[in-house]
Design a protein around this motif. Structure first.
Motif: not given
Length: 239
Positions: A28-29, A178, A182, A187-188, A202
């Protein structure tokens, strides 16, 4: 993957974080939004083990209790931070900065593989591997900072204001990168003031104000909230 509950943190008499709790799932981000002084950077520093927090705080990562664990041990477990200001070594080359990032148990085991990955992600860095980082532009230095963090083979990549001070075209390139990270499964957790760009990468977001989480939702829900920018971030989508 990451479970945080009851995080409070003070600088002297100033309460920077007040009972912050949230979860982040594998792959998940999440983006943390908020104005300057909301406590976003303090949150990442606390998770990284760089700031002391209250005794009632509980942090676990992949089922391991991090609450009293030192910062370098957290990196070995797979947490990696790209700090605001980047924290690079300007007198060293791009490659030397990257090799410093590989100085973890997983990073050493996958150094060759990870270097090939970051050079594929940032082709400009491969062409400038011998260049001193201090002679590079802000956007190029941010590439080095992210690449160095990836050299540790993180499970969770945390980024503190990655777009700060960068030109709009560089910001667009950064967030496209990014998205690629992802897609690779990392995960971020991203702290940002750039609402549109950060929510574009996100899954979910939280809004912070004066050390507390005051709003949350899916990325689409937050993007559709007409009051978000005005209430917590001013009138511009990019601050």
């Amino acid at each position: 993957m990451l479970n945080l509950s009851g995080l409070s943190l003070s600088y002297g008499k100033h309460l920077a974080l007040d009972n912050v709790s949230f979860e982040l799932a594998v792959g998940e981000t999440i983006v943390i939004l908020g104005s300057n002084g909301a406590g976003k950077s303090s949150l990442l520093k606390a998770l990284s083990g760089l700031e002391a927090y209250s005794d009632n705080t509980r942090i676990s990562f992949d089922g391991v209790d991090l609450t009293n664990m030192a910062a370098h041990q957290r990196v070995d477990l797979g947490l990696s931070l790209v700090p605001e200001g980047r924290g690079l070594f300007p007198a060293l080359s791009v490659e030397d900065n990257l090799l410093l990032g590989a100085n973890t148990r997983n990073g050493r085991a996958r150094e060759k593989e990870n270097k090939a990955y970051v050079f594929d992600l940032f082709p400009k860095l491969k062409a400038r591997a011998s260049q001193l980082v201090g002679t590079m532009s802000g956007g190029e230095q941010q590439m080095v900072a992210i690449a160095r963090a990836l050299m540790s083979a993180p499970k969770l990549l945390m980024l503190d204001e990655p777009s700060l001070g960068l030109a709009p075209i560089v910001v667009n390139e950064l967030f496209e990168t990014l998205k690629s990270i992802r897609a690779s499964g990392v995960s971020m957790l991203i702290v940002e003031q750039n609402v549109q760009a950060s929510l574009g990468v996100a899954d979910r977001g939280y809004v912070m104000e004066t050390g507390r989480i005051v709003g949350e939702g899916s990325a689409q829900e937050l993007l559709s909230d007409p009051n978000l920018e005005k209430a917590y971030l001013g009138t511009s989508a990019e601050i």
